[in-house]
Design an enzyme around this catalytic site. Sequence first.
Site, short mmCIF file in Angstrom:
data_model
loop_
_atom_site.label_atom_id
_atom_site.label_comp_id
_atom_site.label_asym_id
_atom_site.label_seq_id
_atom_site.Cartn_x
_atom_site.Cartn_y
_atom_site.Cartn_z
CD GLU A 1 -19.50 27.34 -15.17
OE1 GLU A 1 -20.12 26.27 -15.25
OE2 GLU A 1 -19.91 28.29 -14.50
CD GLU B 1 -22.56 31.41 -16.80
OE1 GLU B 1 -23.08 30.75 -15.87
OE2 GLU B 1 -22.14 30.89 -17.85
C1 BGC Z 1 -23.45 27.50 -16.47
C2 BGC Z 1 -24.80 27.85 -17.03
C3 BGC Z 1 -25.89 27.43 -16.06
C4 BGC Z 1 -25.67 28.22 -14.76
C5 BGC Z 1 -26.71 27.95 -13.69
C6 BGC Z 1 -23.30 27.84 -15.00
O1 BGC Z 1 -22.50 26.87 -14.42
O2 BGC Z 1 -22.43 28.12 -17.23
O3 BGC Z 1 -24.94 27.24 -18.28
O4 BGC Z 1 -27.16 27.63 -16.55
O5 BGC Z 1 -24.42 27.86 -14.22
O6 BGC Z 1 -26.68 26.63 -13.27
#
Ligand code: BGC
Length: 446
Positions: free
Chosen positions: A163, A352
């Site tokens: 990101e 994610e």
């Molecule tokens: C990030 C993580 C973060 C998650 C929740 C993502 O943008 O890669 O490191 O914990 O969001 O905020």
Amino acid sequence: MTFPKGFIWGAASAAYQTEGAWNADGKGENIWDDFCRTQGSIQNGDTGNTACDGYHRYGQDVHFLKAMNLSAYRFSINWPRILPEGRGSVNEKGLAYYDALVDTLLENGIIPCVTLYHWELPLALQKQGGWLNRETAEAFAEFASVIAKHFNGRVRNYFTLNEPQCFIALGYAQGLHAPGLMLPVHEQLACMHNTLLAHGLSVQALHEGSSAPIKAGLVSTGRLCYPAEDTPENKAAAKEATFALHEDDWLFTHHWCLDAAVFGRYPKDAPPSLRKFDESVPAGDWDIIKKNVDFIGVNIYNGRPVDRMGRDVPACPGFPRTAMKWPVTPEVMRYGPIWLHERYGLPLYIAENGQSCNDRIFLDGGVHDPDRIDFLRRYLRELKKAAQEVPLLGYFHWSLTDNFEWHQGYNERFGLIYVDYPTQRRIPKDSAYWYANTAKTNGEDI
Ligand code: BGC
């Protein structure tokens, strides 16, 4: 209907958020080690100094991955644990930790998927300008080369940067994340450009450093719009709104970053002030940045419903939200991957997705998180629809365990595994059992 055959079910984490051991065994400092010391930067004055103590407890974490039938683990390597000064001498003890983690994963039949940069910039490099300094890109290539050579044949899947949109927006524009800067737009653009150079150089270094075949891509996030109504006009408007660029809203888009990495140029329809930067880019840079990648990693938490004019549709009063107050918008999981595949033509990982809940240990000793299960079921249903239309390689739940949520400290819990920080005891939440079954059945029951 299941997910495609061979679909990867995994979980993700990041070094600073989980490892702790901030000064163990010759590790150098990263910008977060430093930022957390600044009073008022993190809620409750929390730090990642101990976090989940993953440095010592990685064996338990791998055990949970295995128990949940997961086939891959996405984790990051803490850059100054390997190169304490960012470049130059290598810390063998740092490598030994990742050797142990990678070997334990492999012994358990779990694919190690390494993120090279999940925001653990060596402090020594920040002192020389960090991402504002073009030389940071060269240092990153050096780091990638060390890792590729060392893990040759053992690690075959790499995510270069996690990101860029977020670490530049939050760290270099809004001052909320390390290194806590609020730079003007032309410098934000330079930071983004240098991270893209870092991406390109690292892809090259990974291929040169590995004699065994590897796959590499970067992880992107940003605005994703989806149609409030499922009509052709509304879909077209949602796609257009996803890839719109405005002077004050270019950083949190996928395509400023991905057009550069995949097509070797910034978006053609950029507004004048952004185009001015574009014109100053040395022509040779595009050969460095544009590299063949094998996939795009996409982090999706929520999206924006729009009408058929592409205008945001306001949320209704009392709309569903997570503990962190992020909206619950499952439809983004269907349309987001479709828009990105249509534009870039590459296979995708959901690198994610997940939600934070106000989890706690119940009187019966369990951690019951029906909200998370409902969230996952809704999002994965939509992802399954996307998988009928575009090549989806896998899904990584964020996160494996609860962890340090950046400037929100330990206030937020995203894990499938609960961490009781005072004792470091891990307790699988109800969602962990649910996810284990989902992985086992390849999402058949969703
Ligand atoms: C990030 C993580 C973060 C998650 C929740 C993502 O943008 O890669 O490191 O914990 O969001 O905020």
